[in-house]
Design a protein around this motif. Structure first.
Motif, PDB file in Angstrom:
ATOM      1  N   ARG A  40       0.763  -1.313  -0.258  1.00  0.00           N
ATOM      2  CA  ARG A  40       0.126  -0.286   0.172  1.00  0.00           C
ATOM      3  C   ARG A  40       1.370   1.160  -0.130  1.00  0.00           C
ATOM      4  O   ARG A  40       0.420   1.858  -0.853  1.00  0.00           O
ATOM      5  CB  ARG A  40      -1.049   0.052   1.177  1.00  0.00           C
ATOM      6  CG  ARG A  40      -2.129  -1.009   1.405  1.00  0.00           C
ATOM      7  CD  ARG A  40      -3.079  -0.597   2.028  1.00  0.00           C
ATOM      8  NE  ARG A  40      -2.482  -0.668   3.511  1.00  0.00           N
ATOM      9  CZ  ARG A  40      -2.496  -2.148   4.360  1.00  0.00           C
ATOM     10  NH1 ARG A  40      -3.176  -3.075   3.588  1.00  0.00           N
ATOM     11  NH2 ARG A  40      -2.178  -1.748   5.680  1.00  0.00           N
ATOM     12  N   CYS A  41       1.486   1.491   0.639  1.00  0.00           N
ATOM     13  CA  CYS A  41       2.783   2.064   0.871  1.00  0.00           C
ATOM     14  C   CYS A  41       3.192   2.683  -0.920  1.00  0.00           C
ATOM     15  O   CYS A  41       3.458   3.822  -1.318  1.00  0.00           O
ATOM     16  CB  CYS A  41       3.784   2.032   1.978  1.00  0.00           C
ATOM     17  SG  CYS A  41       3.673   1.861   3.375  1.00  0.00           S
ATOM     18  N   LEU A  42       3.663   2.073  -1.218  1.00  0.00           N
ATOM     19  CA  LEU A  42       4.439   1.618  -2.682  1.00  0.00           C
ATOM     20  C   LEU A  42       3.234   2.325  -3.302  1.00  0.00           C
ATOM     21  O   LEU A  42       3.190   2.986  -4.616  1.00  0.00           O
ATOM     22  CB  LEU A  42       5.356   0.398  -2.931  1.00  0.00           C
ATOM     23  CG  LEU A  42       6.387   0.077  -4.497  1.00  0.00           C
ATOM     24  CD1 LEU A  42       7.706   1.174  -3.324  1.00  0.00           C
ATOM     25  CD2 LEU A  42       6.245  -1.109  -3.858  1.00  0.00           C
ATOM     26  N   SER A  43       2.021   1.593  -3.514  1.00  0.00           N
ATOM     27  CA  SER A  43       1.432   2.183  -4.878  1.00  0.00           C
ATOM     28  C   SER A  43       0.778   3.669  -4.510  1.00  0.00           C
ATOM     29  O   SER A  43       0.332   3.780  -5.538  1.00  0.00           O
ATOM     30  CB  SER A  43      -0.046   1.008  -4.242  1.00  0.00           C
ATOM     31  OG  SER A  43      -0.896   1.079  -3.142  1.00  0.00           O
ATOM     32  N   VAL A  44       0.988   3.632  -3.139  1.00  0.00           N
ATOM     33  CA  VAL A  44       0.657   5.601  -3.296  1.00  0.00           C
ATOM     34  C   VAL A  44       1.423   6.243  -3.844  1.00  0.00           C
ATOM     35  O   VAL A  44       1.211   7.580  -3.960  1.00  0.00           O
ATOM     36  CB  VAL A  44      -0.019   5.969  -1.223  1.00  0.00           C
ATOM     37  CG1 VAL A  44      -0.597   7.201  -1.343  1.00  0.00           C
ATOM     38  CG2 VAL A  44      -1.285   4.488  -1.298  1.00  0.00           C
ATOM     39  N   GLY A  45       2.698   6.272  -3.043  1.00  0.00           N
ATOM     40  CA  GLY A  45       4.121   7.023  -2.575  1.00  0.00           C
ATOM     41  C   GLY A  45       5.016   6.939  -3.695  1.00  0.00           C
ATOM     42  O   GLY A  45       5.868   7.157  -3.716  1.00  0.00           O
ATOM     43  N   GLY A  46       5.451   5.322  -4.071  1.00  0.00           N
ATOM     44  CA  GLY A  46       6.319   5.652  -4.962  1.00  0.00           C
ATOM     45  C   GLY A  46       7.454   4.639  -4.069  1.00  0.00           C
ATOM     46  O   GLY A  46       6.879   4.425  -3.303  1.00  0.00           O
ATOM     47  N   ILE A  47       8.366   4.221  -4.467  1.00  0.00           N
ATOM     48  CA  ILE A  47       9.779   4.069  -3.742  1.00  0.00           C
ATOM     49  C   ILE A  47       9.793   4.836  -2.909  1.00  0.00           C
ATOM     50  O   ILE A  47      10.375   4.081  -1.384  1.00  0.00           O
ATOM     51  CB  ILE A  47      10.645   3.714  -4.826  1.00  0.00           C
ATOM     52  CG1 ILE A  47      11.478   2.912  -4.362  1.00  0.00           C
ATOM     53  CG2 ILE A  47      11.767   5.371  -5.317  1.00  0.00           C
ATOM     54  CD1 ILE A  47      11.473   1.397  -4.431  1.00  0.00           C
ATOM     55  N   GLY A  48       9.689   6.330  -2.662  1.00  0.00           N
ATOM     56  CA  GLY A  48      10.103   7.126  -1.827  1.00  0.00           C
ATOM     57  C   GLY A  48       9.405   7.055  -0.384  1.00  0.00           C
ATOM     58  O   GLY A  48       9.890   7.477   0.342  1.00  0.00           O
ATOM     59  N   ALA A  49       8.239   6.191  -0.245  1.00  0.00           N
ATOM     60  CA  ALA A  49       7.637   5.762   0.329  1.00  0.00           C
ATOM     61  C   ALA A  49       7.484   4.877   0.562  1.00  0.00           C
ATOM     62  O   ALA A  49       7.077   4.205   1.612  1.00  0.00           O
ATOM     63  CB  ALA A  49       5.748   5.838   0.105  1.00  0.00           C
ATOM     64  N   PHE A  50       8.351   3.985   0.424  1.00  0.00           N
ATOM     65  CA  PHE A  50       9.065   2.373   1.079  1.00  0.00           C
ATOM     66  C   PHE A  50       9.787   2.508   2.584  1.00  0.00           C
ATOM     67  O   PHE A  50      11.273   2.541   1.672  1.00  0.00           O
ATOM     68  CB  PHE A  50       9.174   1.483  -0.177  1.00  0.00           C
ATOM     69  CG  PHE A  50       9.496   0.595  -0.424  1.00  0.00           C
ATOM     70  CD1 PHE A  50       8.065  -0.707  -0.031  1.00  0.00           C
ATOM     71  CD2 PHE A  50      10.610  -0.391   0.124  1.00  0.00           C
ATOM     72  CE1 PHE A  50       7.875  -1.638  -0.246  1.00  0.00           C
ATOM     73  CE2 PHE A  50      10.811  -1.612   1.012  1.00  0.00           C
ATOM     74  CZ  PHE A  50       9.456  -2.589   0.401  1.00  0.00           C
ATOM     75  N   THR A  51       9.776   2.952   3.663  1.00  0.00           N
ATOM     76  CA  THR A  51      10.821   3.172   4.291  1.00  0.00           C
ATOM     77  C   THR A  51      10.194   2.574   5.769  1.00  0.00           C
ATOM     78  O   THR A  51       9.099   1.685   5.689  1.00  0.00           O
ATOM     79  CB  THR A  51      11.071   4.769   4.787  1.00  0.00           C
ATOM     80  OG1 THR A  51       9.726   5.067   5.054  1.00  0.00           O
ATOM     81  CG2 THR A  51      11.675   5.482   3.777  1.00  0.00           C
ATOM     82  N   VAL A  52      10.650   1.628   6.356  1.00  0.00           N
ATOM     83  CA  VAL A  52      10.732   1.566   7.352  1.00  0.00           C
ATOM     84  C   VAL A  52       9.671   2.510   8.855  1.00  0.00           C
ATOM     85  O   VAL A  52       7.793   1.403   8.630  1.00  0.00           O
ATOM     86  CB  VAL A  52      11.635   0.504   8.491  1.00  0.00           C
ATOM     87  CG1 VAL A  52      11.101   0.780  10.057  1.00  0.00           C
ATOM     88  CG2 VAL A  52      12.714   0.158   7.480  1.00  0.00           C
ATOM     89  N   ASP A  53       9.578   3.004   8.518  1.00  0.00           N
ATOM     90  CA  ASP A  53       8.183   4.729   9.485  1.00  0.00           C
ATOM     91  C   ASP A  53       7.563   4.117   8.865  1.00  0.00           C
ATOM     92  O   ASP A  53       6.860   4.224   9.517  1.00  0.00           O
ATOM     93  CB  ASP A  53       8.890   5.623   9.386  1.00  0.00           C
ATOM     94  CG  ASP A  53      10.419   5.698  11.160  1.00  0.00           C
ATOM     95  OD1 ASP A  53      10.522   5.056  11.597  1.00  0.00           O
ATOM     96  OD2 ASP A  53      11.309   6.763  10.662  1.00  0.00           O
ATOM     97  N   ARG A  54       7.597   4.284   7.384  1.00  0.00           N
ATOM     98  CA  ARG A  54       6.102   4.431   6.592  1.00  0.00           C
ATOM     99  C   ARG A  54       5.640   2.970   6.839  1.00  0.00           C
ATOM    100  O   ARG A  54       3.992   3.394   7.215  1.00  0.00           O
ATOM    101  CB  ARG A  54       6.057   5.452   5.135  1.00  0.00           C
ATOM    102  CG  ARG A  54       5.131   5.245   3.932  1.00  0.00           C
ATOM    103  CD  ARG A  54       4.746   6.783   4.896  1.00  0.00           C
ATOM    104  NE  ARG A  54       3.230   6.801   3.575  1.00  0.00           N
ATOM    105  CZ  ARG A  54       3.185   7.371   2.858  1.00  0.00           C
ATOM    106  NH1 ARG A  54       4.332   7.981   1.798  1.00  0.00           N
ATOM    107  NH2 ARG A  54       2.406   8.045   1.520  1.00  0.00           N
TER     108      ARG A  54
END
Length: 226
Positions: A40-54
């Protein structure tokens, strides 16, 4: 030691150990939950949103749970890639192989049709998956672990597709370059996915499926019934 104490000791030694707090099934559920949250993080925010915290925030868990189930973010990224983009296709590959073993009379056309249609099922041909694919496309080129996972999955899929194409061609006495046709079909599907993601008015999932069948039928003959 009294008789009562001896009896009590026997009961304690014979008592079953308490089951572990978290069963293997619970662990699998938690792992799947993390993969879904990461997707879900990847689909909404792209690779930049693929973080542990997110991902932790999306899943409502602590960082420790991610570290427990995955040795790195790359490992989690690979699992997202597998589950989002290859789960449906791989399920059909496994089914086709099993049916070939257990049912020698199963028409080769059915295996090929099922595999083609798996590319366009609502679960697979979805906007969320398309956005994940777009996010991962650039990452595959620069991430060796993801690139290796992509090569393994792509090659397995292409080999199965080529095998099914070749089986249909043989049964009909047609000469085709099955590996090349499989590669071209996959490239067509990728292009149609991209077109649909950028502008849904350009192509529909039904139109994309029809285009895929048309490419194959031009070489091996009719596949769709009716």
């Amino acid at each position: 030691m009294t008789e009562a104490q001896a009896e009590s000791g026997k009961r304690k030694r014979g008592a079953k150990k308490a089951p572990p707090r978290f069963s293997r099934e619970q662990a699998d559920v938690r792992r799947a939950m993390l993969i879904e949250a990461a997707a879900r993080c990847l689909s909404v925010g792209g690779i930049g949103a693929f973080t542990v915290d997110r991902i932790c925030k999306e899943a409502g868990v602590s960082r420790g749970l991610i570290n427990h189930h995955f040795d790195s973010l790359d490992s989690l990224l690979i699992e997202v890639y597998k589950s989002s983009l290859y789960a449906s296709v791989n399920a059909h590959i496994v089914e086709a192989r099993q049916r070939r073993v257990t049912n020698a009379d199963w028409p080769p056309e059915e295996a090929l049709v099922a595999l083609v249609r798996s590319n366009f099922s609502p679960v697979y041909f979805s906007r969320a998956n398309l956005l994940i694919w777009l996010s991962l496309w650039g990452e595959i080129a620069v991430n060796p672990r993801l690139q290796a996972a992509h090569s393994e999955l792509y090659n397995a899929y292409r080999a199965e597709l080529a095998e099914d194409i070749a089986a249909v061609a043989r049964s009909r006495g047609r000469e085709v370059d099955a590996p090349a046709l499989a590669r071209n079909f996959i490239a067509l599907v990728d292009g149609l996915w991209l077109e649909w993601c950028l502008d849904a008015t350009v192509v529909t999932p039904e139109g994309a499926e029809a285009a895929g069948f048309e490419m194959l039928e031009a070489r091996v003959g009719p596949l769709r019934k009716g």
